[in-house]
Design an enzyme around this catalytic site. Structure first.
Site, PDB file in Angstrom:
ATOM      1  N   SER A   1      32.424  48.603  36.345  1.00 37.81           N
ATOM      2  CA  SER A   1      33.875  48.399  36.243  1.00 37.81           C
ATOM      3  C   SER A   1      34.538  49.247  35.161  1.00 37.81           C
ATOM      4  O   SER A   1      35.488  48.798  34.514  1.00 37.81           O
ATOM      5  CB  SER A   1      34.191  46.910  36.047  1.00 37.81           C
ATOM      6  OG  SER A   1      33.787  46.173  37.184  1.00 37.81           O
TER       7      SER A   1
ATOM      8  N   GLU B   1      23.769  49.228  33.269  1.00 40.98           N
ATOM      9  CA  GLU B   1      24.749  48.660  34.186  1.00 40.98           C
ATOM     10  C   GLU B   1      24.466  47.177  34.387  1.00 40.98           C
ATOM     11  O   GLU B   1      23.604  46.809  35.206  1.00 40.98           O
ATOM     12  CB  GLU B   1      24.685  49.369  35.539  1.00 40.98           C
ATOM     13  CG  GLU B   1      24.976  50.852  35.465  1.00 40.98           C
ATOM     14  CD  GLU B   1      25.493  51.382  36.800  1.00 40.98           C
ATOM     15  OE1 GLU B   1      26.628  51.869  36.825  1.00 40.98           O
ATOM     16  OE2 GLU B   1      24.779  51.271  37.798  1.00 40.98           O
TER      17      GLU B   1
ATOM     18  N   GLY C   1      31.550  53.841  39.569  1.00 41.22           N
ATOM     19  CA  GLY C   1      31.533  53.672  41.014  1.00 41.22           C
ATOM     20  C   GLY C   1      32.932  53.837  41.595  1.00 41.22           C
ATOM     21  O   GLY C   1      33.426  54.947  41.782  1.00 41.22           O
ATOM     22  N   GLY C   2      33.593  52.719  41.839  1.00 36.29           N
ATOM     23  CA  GLY C   2      34.874  52.709  42.544  1.00 36.29           C
ATOM     24  C   GLY C   2      35.892  53.703  41.998  1.00 36.29           C
ATOM     25  O   GLY C   2      36.566  54.405  42.761  1.00 36.29           O
TER      26      GLY C   2
ATOM     27  N   GLU D   1      21.836  48.216  43.148  1.00 36.60           N
ATOM     28  CA  GLU D   1      21.979  47.988  44.585  1.00 36.60           C
ATOM     29  C   GLU D   1      20.723  48.418  45.341  1.00 36.60           C
ATOM     30  O   GLU D   1      20.389  47.854  46.384  1.00 36.60           O
ATOM     31  CB  GLU D   1      23.241  48.719  45.103  1.00 36.60           C
ATOM     32  CG  GLU D   1      24.501  47.991  44.634  1.00 36.60           C
ATOM     33  CD  GLU D   1      25.720  48.867  44.447  1.00 36.60           C
ATOM     34  OE1 GLU D   1      25.745  50.003  44.934  1.00 36.60           O
ATOM     35  OE2 GLU D   1      26.664  48.391  43.780  1.00 36.60           O
TER      36      GLU D   1
ATOM     37  N   ASN E   1      29.486  57.778  41.025  1.00 39.14           N
ATOM     38  CA  ASN E   1      28.576  57.323  42.072  1.00 39.14           C
ATOM     39  C   ASN E   1      29.426  56.891  43.259  1.00 39.14           C
ATOM     40  O   ASN E   1      30.047  55.833  43.223  1.00 39.14           O
ATOM     41  CB  ASN E   1      27.740  56.157  41.524  1.00 39.14           C
ATOM     42  CG  ASN E   1      26.874  55.493  42.574  1.00 39.14           C
ATOM     43  OD1 ASN E   1      26.735  56.003  43.685  1.00 39.14           O
ATOM     44  ND2 ASN E   1      26.292  54.353  42.230  1.00 39.14           N
ATOM     45  N   TRP E   2      29.457  57.730  44.292  1.00 38.54           N
ATOM     46  CA  TRP E   2      30.321  57.421  45.444  1.00 38.54           C
ATOM     47  C   TRP E   2      29.704  56.359  46.346  1.00 38.54           C
ATOM     48  O   TRP E   2      30.349  55.886  47.282  1.00 38.54           O
ATOM     49  CB  TRP E   2      30.610  58.707  46.229  1.00 38.54           C
ATOM     50  CG  TRP E   2      31.717  59.531  45.620  1.00 38.54           C
ATOM     51  CD1 TRP E   2      32.187  59.452  44.327  1.00 38.54           C
ATOM     52  CD2 TRP E   2      32.516  60.529  46.268  1.00 38.54           C
ATOM     53  NE1 TRP E   2      33.215  60.341  44.143  1.00 38.54           N
ATOM     54  CE2 TRP E   2      33.436  61.024  45.310  1.00 38.54           C
ATOM     55  CE3 TRP E   2      32.535  61.064  47.552  1.00 38.54           C
ATOM     56  CZ2 TRP E   2      34.376  62.022  45.619  1.00 38.54           C
ATOM     57  CZ3 TRP E   2      33.469  62.066  47.855  1.00 38.54           C
ATOM     58  CH2 TRP E   2      34.383  62.524  46.901  1.00 38.54           C
ATOM     59  N   LYS E   3      28.447  55.997  46.129  1.00 39.75           N
ATOM     60  CA  LYS E   3      27.773  54.985  46.961  1.00 39.75           C
ATOM     61  C   LYS E   3      27.921  55.364  48.446  1.00 39.75           C
ATOM     62  O   LYS E   3      27.910  56.547  48.769  1.00 39.75           O
ATOM     63  CB  LYS E   3      28.317  53.589  46.636  1.00 39.75           C
ATOM     64  CG  LYS E   3      28.263  53.308  45.125  1.00 39.75           C
ATOM     65  CD  LYS E   3      28.519  51.873  44.773  1.00 39.75           C
ATOM     66  CE  LYS E   3      28.432  51.699  43.253  1.00 39.75           C
ATOM     67  NZ  LYS E   3      28.567  50.317  42.830  1.00 39.75           N
TER      68      LYS E   3
ATOM     69  N   GLY F   1      31.432  46.525  40.143  1.00 41.03           N
ATOM     70  CA  GLY F   1      32.404  46.250  41.202  1.00 41.03           C
ATOM     71  C   GLY F   1      33.147  44.936  41.049  1.00 41.03           C
ATOM     72  O   GLY F   1      33.846  44.516  41.960  1.00 41.03           O
TER      73      GLY F   1
ATOM     74  N   HIS G   1      19.198  52.184  40.808  1.00 40.94           N
ATOM     75  CA  HIS G   1      20.497  51.490  40.780  1.00 40.94           C
ATOM     76  C   HIS G   1      20.278  50.040  41.217  1.00 40.94           C
ATOM     77  O   HIS G   1      19.446  49.766  42.092  1.00 40.94           O
ATOM     78  CB  HIS G   1      21.488  52.188  41.707  1.00 40.94           C
ATOM     79  CG  HIS G   1      22.875  51.662  41.558  1.00 40.94           C
ATOM     80  ND1 HIS G   1      23.276  50.482  42.135  1.00 40.94           N
ATOM     81  CD2 HIS G   1      23.946  52.127  40.860  1.00 40.94           C
ATOM     82  CE1 HIS G   1      24.543  50.249  41.808  1.00 40.94           C
ATOM     83  NE2 HIS G   1      24.971  51.240  41.037  1.00 40.94           N
TER      84      HIS G   1
END
Ligand code: PGA
Length: 247
Positions: A207, A163, A228-229, A95, A9-11, A169, A93
Site C-alpha cells: 500500500s 511486505e 503494486g497497485g 501471493e 509490480n504489475w502482477k 492491496g 512474493h
C-alpha cells in the site's frame, strides 16, 4: 551509499494497451536519480523492452522456476526472463507463497536460479496479520530470511523486500516505527548470509501510494519500495519515484 530503488509490480495486470503507460514511466522528465524498475506480466516483457529502449527503466519478472529449462508446463525460467529483457526478478512474493504454496526452500532455489542467469533477485518476506497480532513478526522475518537467501547472495545480485501480507492491496501500512524495527532487524539478520550487509537494499512494500511515500522513505534502512497497485499509473508511480528521489 545505497542507490535507491522504486520497483513496480504489475502482477496479473496489463496488455499491449498499457505499454504507453510504461513509456511515460520510462521517459519521465526530469530523469530520476533512483533506479526504477517495472515487473510486468511475462507476456509484456519483450514488447515493453522494445518500447522503453533508450530509457533508464529496468524490467523484471514476477517469478521464475528453479530450473533453467525442462518439462514444466506453464512455468518461465530465469534465463528466459533475461533473454526477454529482464534484469531483475521478484521471488517469494506473498501471493506466490499463498497461491502456489511456495516455501522458503523453493524461494531460495528460485533466487539461486536468478543469480545463475545474471538476474537480481528481489526476495520478498513478510508476516501475516495473525503473526503480527501474536507478536511473532520479527521471528517470522528472521526465519524467512534464513530460509530464502541462497549462498553467494550480496548487494550486487539481491534486494530484500519487506511486505507485510496484511498491508498488500489493503490500504493499510504499519506505523513508521514498526517499519523501522523490521528493516533494522533485516539489516542485522542478513549479516550472516551476505558478505556486504550494509550495501544490500531493503525495500518496503504494501500500500505504498503518493500520499504516504515521503513518510515511508524517511524511515531508516528503507532503500525504496516495491509498489503494486500504484505502479500501474505513470502519474502515481512518478510521484512515488519523485518522493524517493527527494528522500
Ligand atoms: P500494493 O502491492 O502496493 O498494491 O499493496 C504491493 C506488492 O504486492 O508488491
Amino acid at each position: 551509499m545505497r542507490v535507491k530503488l522504486a520497483a513496480g509490480n504489475w502482477k496479473m495486470n496489463g496488455t499491449g494497451n498499457d505499454l504507453a503507460e510504461a513509456r511515460k514511466i520510462a521517459f519521465a522528465s526530469p530523469a530520476p536519480r533512483s533506479e526504477v524498475l517495472i515487473c510486468p506480466p511475462a507476456t509484456l516483457l519483450t514488447r515493453m523492452a522494445d518500447s522503453v529502449m533508450g530509457s533508464p527503466l529496468r524490467l523484471g519478472g514476477q517469478d521464475c522456476h528453479a530450473e533453467p529449462a525442462g518439462a514444466h508446463t506453464g512455468d518461465i525460467s530465469a534465463p528466459m526472463l533475461a533473454d526477454a529483457g529482464a534484469t531483475h526478478v521478484i521471488v517469494g512474493h506473498s501471493e506466490r507463497r499463498s497461491d502456489h504454496g511456495e516455501t522458503d526452500a523453493m524461494v531460495r532455489a528460485k533466487a539461486r536460479a536468478a543469480h545463475a542467469a545474471g538476474l537480481v533477485a528481489i526476495i520478498c518476506i513478510g508476516e501475516t496479520e495473525a503473526e503480527r497480532d501474536a507478536g511473532r513478526t520479527l521471528d517470522v522475518i528472521r526465519a524467512q530470511l534464513a530460509g530464502s537467501i541462497p549462498e553467494g547472495a550480496g548487494a550486487a545480485n539481491t534486494v530484500i523486500a519487506y511486505e507485510p501480507v496484511w498491508a498488500i492491496g489493503s490500504g493499510r501500512t504499519p506505523a513508521p516505527a514498526e517499519i523501522a524495527e523490521v528493516h533494522g532487524t533485516i539489516r542485522a539478520a542478513i549479516a550472516g548470509a551476505v558478505a556486504d550487509p550494509g550495501a544490500v537494499r531493503i525495500l518496503y512494500g504494501g500500500s505504498v501510494k503518493p500520499g504516504n511515500a515521503a513518510e515511508i522513505f524517511a524511515i531508516a534502512d528503507v532503500d525504496g519500495a516495491l509498489v503494486g497497485g500504484a505502479s500501474l499509473k505513470a502519474a502515481d508511480f512518478g510521484a512515488i519515484v519523485a518522493a524517493l528521489d527527494a528522500a
